[in-house]
Enzyme design. Structure first.
Site, short mmCIF file in Angstrom:
data_model
loop_
_atom_site.label_atom_id
_atom_site.label_comp_id
_atom_site.label_asym_id
_atom_site.label_seq_id
_atom_site.Cartn_x
_atom_site.Cartn_y
_atom_site.Cartn_z
N ARG A 174 0.80 -1.22 0.00
CA ARG A 174 0.00 0.00 0.00
C ARG A 174 0.83 1.28 0.00
NH1 ARG A 174 -2.77 -3.86 1.71
NH2 ARG A 174 -0.77 -4.38 2.63
N THR A 175 1.82 1.33 0.87
CA THR A 175 2.51 2.61 1.06
C THR A 175 3.26 2.99 -0.21
OG1 THR A 175 2.70 2.03 3.37
CG2 THR A 175 4.02 3.89 2.62
N ARG A 205 11.33 3.77 3.39
CA ARG A 205 10.92 2.75 4.36
C ARG A 205 12.15 1.89 4.63
NH1 ARG A 205 5.72 -1.12 4.46
NH2 ARG A 205 4.88 0.88 5.17
N LYS A 254 26.67 -4.47 -2.03
CA LYS A 254 28.14 -4.41 -2.15
C LYS A 254 28.74 -3.66 -0.96
CE LYS A 254 27.36 -3.60 -7.04
NZ LYS A 254 27.40 -2.49 -8.00
N HIS A 282 5.18 5.89 11.56
CA HIS A 282 4.62 5.79 10.20
C HIS A 282 3.66 6.97 10.04
CE1 HIS A 282 3.40 4.17 6.47
NE2 HIS A 282 3.08 2.93 6.80
N1 CP Z 1 -0.22 0.12 5.76
C1 CP Z 1 1.00 -0.20 5.25
O1 CP Z 1 2.03 0.36 5.63
O2 CP Z 1 0.95 -1.19 4.31
P1 CP Z 1 2.19 -1.72 3.47
O3 CP Z 1 3.13 -2.39 4.46
O4 CP Z 1 1.63 -2.68 2.47
O5 CP Z 1 2.88 -0.55 2.83
#
Ligand code: CP
Length: 312
Positions: free
Chosen positions: A57-58, A107, A86, A135
């Site tokens: 999603r993110t 992320r 590397k 988040h």
């Molecule tokens: N809600 C969320 O962070 O989903 P993903 O891990 O799929 O990005």
């Protein structure tokens, strides 16, 4: 909006007023996110997606947001095919990436990595999840979903269910809900409670916190049930995970105790915490929540990226 050129690493980087501004801008972005209207404020912009941990999603909603705004993405979706294999450091990777793009969305499995990235980058950095840390953009879309359902955030009673220890979405969300004066009910297996560091911060802000380990009692009088997955990947010891796996599940029987308007939310992915039968009830908001990621991230990118370098 005052977010222009700024990093977003923690939800604490935003004031209540700034959160409200993003939410208001997000509501206006919905037709653009759906494709029924067109806007291209990022026409000359490149946004880098630096994803060193799995995401559906993110990453995809950020990419959709950039493209709906007329911008372009460059993407790392799999760290194993980068020069980090590397031995290149995160610092060097991000410093280099910031010379290719106008902003970086990151992320990473390590808490604090987004802050490190922001120090390495002279372009704005947006934290898309750093280990068990924060988040913040998930929080903005969570708030947008609650606002759409209740037309206000003030005074809602919200149950945070599940892995409150490792769940970065609840770490960010609890802070924002406290700013809006929401009542928080913490419902978690004993070993997965909200860490003291977060509890102290919420209490310092005047947070209204209750601990209720019984799900049936927790959801009585609740407006929102925010369900989270047990973050299996954060456990050092598989045996510890097995002790808590499957220890709660929201199904039609559980929801008989709820108010008719209870909103069931989940950042997703789910791994058995919400039975599929809930999907067809009016309680289920989690797929709408996943869609709202696009207008919310469009509003945020428009505010942060639509122009100058960091601090500009
Ligand atoms: N809600 C969320 O962070 O989903 P993903 O891990 O799929 O990005």
């Amino acid at each position: 909006m005052s977010l222009h050129g700024r990093d977003l690493i923690s939800i604490r980087d935003l004031s209540l007023e700034e959160i409200e501004e993003v939410l208001a801008a997000s509501r206006k972005m919905i037709p653009y996110a759906e494709g029924s209207k067109v806007t291209h404020p990022l026409a000359d912009k490149i946004v880098a997606m630096a994803f060193f941990e799995p995401s559906t999603r993110t990453r995809l909603s950020f990419e959709a947001a950039v493209q709906r705004l007329g911008g372009t993405c460059i993407t790392i979706a799999d760290a194993s095919v980068t020069s980090m294999r590397k031995g290149e450091s995160l610092h060097d990777s991000i410093r280099m990436l910031s010379s290719y793009a106008d902003a970086i969305v990151i992320r990473h499995p390590n808490e604090g990595s987004a802050r490190l990235a922001a120090r390495a980058s002279d372009r704005p950095v947006i934290n898309a999840g750093d280990g068990a840390g924060q988040h913040p953009t998930q929080t903005l879309l969570d708030l947008a979903t609650m606002h759409e359902a209740f037309e206000t955030l003030r005074g809602l009673r919200v149950v945070l269910l599940g892995d409150l220890k490792y769940g970065r979405t609840v770490h960010s969300l609890a802070h924002a809900l406290t700013l809006f004066g929401c009542e928080l009910v913490l419902c978690a297996p004993p070993s997965l409670g909200l860490p003291d560091e977060y509890r102290s911060r919420l209490e310092h802000l005047g947070g209204k916190l209750t601990v209720e380990p019984d799900l049936g009692r927790a959801i009585r009088d609740a407006d929102v049930l925010y369900v989270t997955r047990i973050q299996k990947e954060r456990f050092g010891d598989e045996a510890e995970y097995r002790k808590v796996a499957g220890s709660y599940r929201v199904d039609a029987t559980v929801l008989k105790e709820a108010k008719p308007r209870l909103a069931v939310m989940h950042p997703l992915p789910r791994a058995g915490e919400i039975a599929p039968e809930v999907d067809e009830t009016p309680h289920a908001l989690y797929f709408r929540q996943a869609f709202l990621a696009v207008p919310v991230r469009m509003a945020l990118l428009d505010a942060i990226v639509g122009g100058a370098k960091k601090g500009g």
